[in-house]
Design a protein around this motif. Structure first.
Motif, PDB file in Angstrom:
ATOM      1  N   GLY A  35      27.822  50.087  52.387  1.00  0.00           N
ATOM      2  CA  GLY A  35      28.434  48.925  51.756  1.00  0.00           C
ATOM      3  C   GLY A  35      29.031  49.262  50.406  1.00  0.00           C
ATOM      4  O   GLY A  35      28.761  50.310  49.832  1.00  0.00           O
ATOM      5  N   PHE A  36      29.883  48.368  49.910  1.00  0.00           N
ATOM      6  CA  PHE A  36      30.515  48.584  48.625  1.00  0.00           C
ATOM      7  C   PHE A  36      29.506  48.461  47.490  1.00  0.00           C
ATOM      8  O   PHE A  36      28.592  47.648  47.536  1.00  0.00           O
ATOM      9  CB  PHE A  36      31.630  47.559  48.389  1.00  0.00           C
ATOM     10  N   LYS A  37      29.685  49.278  46.451  1.00  0.00           N
ATOM     11  CA  LYS A  37      28.888  49.141  45.235  1.00  0.00           C
ATOM     12  C   LYS A  37      29.498  48.122  44.292  1.00  0.00           C
ATOM     13  O   LYS A  37      28.801  47.345  43.656  1.00  0.00           O
ATOM     14  CB  LYS A  37      28.759  50.503  44.533  1.00  0.00           C
ATOM     15  N   ASP A  38      30.826  48.130  44.179  1.00  0.00           N
ATOM     16  CA  ASP A  38      31.492  47.238  43.233  1.00  0.00           C
ATOM     17  C   ASP A  38      32.871  46.877  43.766  1.00  0.00           C
ATOM     18  O   ASP A  38      33.627  47.752  44.206  1.00  0.00           O
ATOM     19  CB  ASP A  38      31.619  47.926  41.862  1.00  0.00           C
ATOM     20  N   VAL A  39      33.204  45.596  43.735  1.00  0.00           N
ATOM     21  CA  VAL A  39      34.522  45.112  44.148  1.00  0.00           C
ATOM     22  C   VAL A  39      35.051  44.187  43.059  1.00  0.00           C
ATOM     23  O   VAL A  39      34.387  43.203  42.701  1.00  0.00           O
ATOM     24  CB  VAL A  39      34.475  44.366  45.498  1.00  0.00           C
ATOM     25  N   ARG A  40      36.208  44.492  42.552  1.00  0.00           N
ATOM     26  CA  ARG A  40      36.835  43.690  41.501  1.00  0.00           C
ATOM     27  C   ARG A  40      38.274  43.397  41.904  1.00  0.00           C
ATOM     28  O   ARG A  40      39.044  44.308  42.213  1.00  0.00           O
ATOM     29  CB  ARG A  40      36.823  44.422  40.161  1.00  0.00           C
ATOM     30  N   ILE A  41      38.604  42.111  41.939  1.00  0.00           N
ATOM     31  CA  ILE A  41      39.950  41.688  42.307  1.00  0.00           C
ATOM     32  C   ILE A  41      40.434  40.698  41.255  1.00  0.00           C
ATOM     33  O   ILE A  41      39.736  39.731  40.952  1.00  0.00           O
ATOM     34  CB  ILE A  41      39.968  41.022  43.703  1.00  0.00           C
ATOM     35  N   GLY A  42      41.597  40.951  40.689  1.00  0.00           N
ATOM     36  CA  GLY A  42      42.065  40.059  39.639  1.00  0.00           C
ATOM     37  C   GLY A  42      43.549  40.195  39.381  1.00  0.00           C
ATOM     38  O   GLY A  42      44.287  40.848  40.128  1.00  0.00           O
ATOM     39  N   CYS A  43      43.977  39.576  38.298  1.00  0.00           N
ATOM     40  CA  CYS A  43      45.369  39.612  37.862  1.00  0.00           C
ATOM     41  C   CYS A  43      45.514  40.606  36.710  1.00  0.00           C
ATOM     42  O   CYS A  43      44.570  41.301  36.348  1.00  0.00           O
ATOM     43  CB  CYS A  43      45.825  38.222  37.433  1.00  0.00           C
ATOM     44  N   ALA A  44      46.715  40.628  36.130  1.00  0.00           N
ATOM     45  CA  ALA A  44      46.980  41.565  35.045  1.00  0.00           C
ATOM     46  C   ALA A  44      47.094  40.876  33.691  1.00  0.00           C
ATOM     47  O   ALA A  44      47.143  41.540  32.661  1.00  0.00           O
ATOM     48  CB  ALA A  44      48.267  42.338  35.330  1.00  0.00           C
ATOM     49  N   LYS A  45      47.132  39.550  33.709  1.00  0.00           N
ATOM     50  CA  LYS A  45      47.281  38.796  32.461  1.00  0.00           C
ATOM     51  C   LYS A  45      46.448  37.531  32.560  1.00  0.00           C
ATOM     52  O   LYS A  45      46.177  37.036  33.653  1.00  0.00           O
ATOM     53  CB  LYS A  45      48.752  38.431  32.224  1.00  0.00           C
ATOM     54  N   TRP A  46      46.070  36.999  31.379  1.00  0.00           N
ATOM     55  CA  TRP A  46      45.326  35.749  31.419  1.00  0.00           C
ATOM     56  C   TRP A  46      46.010  34.640  30.615  1.00  0.00           C
ATOM     57  O   TRP A  46      45.484  33.541  30.486  1.00  0.00           O
ATOM     58  CB  TRP A  46      43.892  35.937  30.937  1.00  0.00           C
ATOM     59  N   ASN A  47      47.190  34.884  30.069  1.00  0.00           N
ATOM     60  CA  ASN A  47      47.797  33.872  29.206  1.00  0.00           C
ATOM     61  C   ASN A  47      48.545  32.794  30.002  1.00  0.00           C
ATOM     62  O   ASN A  47      49.074  33.034  31.085  1.00  0.00           O
ATOM     63  CB  ASN A  47      48.733  34.519  28.171  1.00  0.00           C
ATOM     64  N   LYS A  48      48.580  31.597  29.448  1.00  0.00           N
ATOM     65  CA  LYS A  48      49.203  30.448  30.114  1.00  0.00           C
ATOM     66  C   LYS A  48      50.697  30.653  30.359  1.00  0.00           C
ATOM     67  O   LYS A  48      51.244  30.165  31.355  1.00  0.00           O
ATOM     68  CB  LYS A  48      49.018  29.186  29.264  1.00  0.00           C
ATOM     69  N   TYR A 254      38.946  48.386  43.262  1.00  0.00           N
ATOM     70  CA  TYR A 254      39.521  47.696  42.113  1.00  0.00           C
ATOM     71  C   TYR A 254      40.970  47.386  42.473  1.00  0.00           C
ATOM     72  O   TYR A 254      41.807  48.292  42.573  1.00  0.00           O
ATOM     73  CB  TYR A 254      39.428  48.564  40.861  1.00  0.00           C
ATOM     74  N   PHE A 255      41.250  46.109  42.692  1.00  0.00           N
ATOM     75  CA  PHE A 255      42.537  45.686  43.247  1.00  0.00           C
ATOM     76  C   PHE A 255      43.128  44.621  42.338  1.00  0.00           C
ATOM     77  O   PHE A 255      42.584  43.525  42.212  1.00  0.00           O
ATOM     78  CB  PHE A 255      42.324  45.109  44.652  1.00  0.00           C
ATOM     79  N   PHE A 256      44.262  44.958  41.700  1.00  0.00           N
ATOM     80  CA  PHE A 256      44.864  44.045  40.728  1.00  0.00           C
ATOM     81  C   PHE A 256      46.278  43.674  41.160  1.00  0.00           C
ATOM     82  O   PHE A 256      47.096  44.535  41.474  1.00  0.00           O
ATOM     83  CB  PHE A 256      44.853  44.674  39.339  1.00  0.00           C
ATOM     84  N   ILE A 257      46.510  42.373  41.164  1.00  0.00           N
ATOM     85  CA  ILE A 257      47.740  41.832  41.737  1.00  0.00           C
ATOM     86  C   ILE A 257      48.713  41.431  40.638  1.00  0.00           C
ATOM     87  O   ILE A 257      48.384  40.659  39.732  1.00  0.00           O
ATOM     88  CB  ILE A 257      47.414  40.634  42.651  1.00  0.00           C
TER      89      ILE A 257
END
Length: 291
Positions: A35-48, A254-257
């Motif tokens: 199984g996976f140890k760590d999975v992180r999925i997110g964006c590249a920015k957090w600003n409005k 680690y997957f960033f969209i």
């Protein structure tokens, strides 16, 4: 992220390449198939400004809300300036407990000095980063488009200086790193020796960067959609590829969209996380989207 943007994505062949044979060797040698140890999925920015239609009306603290919806951020802000320790401390305090930052090495190190004589700057950057404590994920080093294979010794010197306790990944953009088998093999000898993950950048105009050759049991993918319906089918294809690698021993994802128009990134991310959960029986929080 406009890198690799094309005017007519509907004409592109987005088929993912076959897995490099050495990827299977690396995963089989060191990976854990339980199984996976760590999975992180997110964006590249957090600003409005970029993530329109994501934040509820009246949101005052963007990072606090973002980290309540996602488990990670590909933090490109650290590329543009050397933030002091105090700023990293503030971000640490605002982010949710299970959240991780994936900061980009500052451009003064990678793009201006091109890794030449950067030991002091690197030490300062790392010292400041450490204020993120357990919320520090994998740092990523992106090199200029003209950083060619002739600089491989300079690259190796930098990687040798980098502290081993902080995971590092590398994105190379000069096409000559991948055009010649001997050059690619020399690069991988360095990456495997230094235990540095090799970033895969999936963008329409640079299909050569989807090298499918992992240097350790971590895959770091920078996915750049084209604001086109094909963005979703491309994500489905990545699920198939990740399942293939998971069976061979892949441990960390680690997957960033990204999007050319970033406001669609949360929508794509929610789509991908929901299907990732179903495929791999994980329980990653699916971000709320407003449309």
């Amino acid at each position: 992220m406009n890198f690799g943007k094309v005017d007519h994505p509907e004409n592109m062949d987005f088929t993912l390449p076959e897995t490099h044979s050495d990827t299977i060797k690396v995963l089989n040698k060191s990976g854990n198939k339980n199984g996976f140890k760590d999975v992180r999925i997110g964006c590249a920015k957090w600003n409005k400004k970029d993530l329109k239609n994501f934040y509820p009306k009246g949101t005052k603290d963007e990072l606090k809300y973002y980290s309540s919806q996602f488990n990670s951020i590909e933090f490109n802000g650290s590329f543009y300036r050397m933030y002091p320790e105090e700023q990293f401390e503030k971000w640490y305090g605002k982010a949710d407990d299970n959240f991780k930052f994936f900061p980009k090495v500052p451009r003064i190190i990678s793009h201006i000095k091109r890794l030449n004589g950067t030991e002091g700057l690197t030490d300062d950057f790392v010292k400041n980063l450490l204020q993120l404590k357990e919320k520090l994920g994998m740092v990523f080093l992106q090199m200029r488009d003209d950083f060619a294979p002739k600089f491989i010794d300079r690259l190796d010197d930098f990687l040798a200086h980098w502290p081993k306790e902080i995971p590092l990944s590398l994105e190379l953009r000069h096409p000559d790193w991948y055009a010649d088998e001997n050059t690619a093999n020399e690069l991988y000898d360095v990456l495997i020796t230094r235990d540095v993950a090799h970033i895969i950048t999936d963008t329409a105009g640079r299909r050569d960067l989807i090298h499918m050759r992992l240097s350790n049991t971590t895959v770091f993918i920078r996915y750049n959609g084209a604001n086109h319906s094909s963005d979703y089918t491309r994500l489905d294809d990545w699920l198939d590829k990740l399942e293939e690698w998971h069976k061979e021993g892949l441990e960390n994802v680690y997957f960033f969209i990204h999007q050319n128009v970033e406001e669609a990134s949360p929508l794509l991310s929610a789509y991908f996380i929901e299907r990732f959960n179903k495929r791999f029986k994980t329980d990653i929080k699916i971000p709320k989207t407003l449309n």
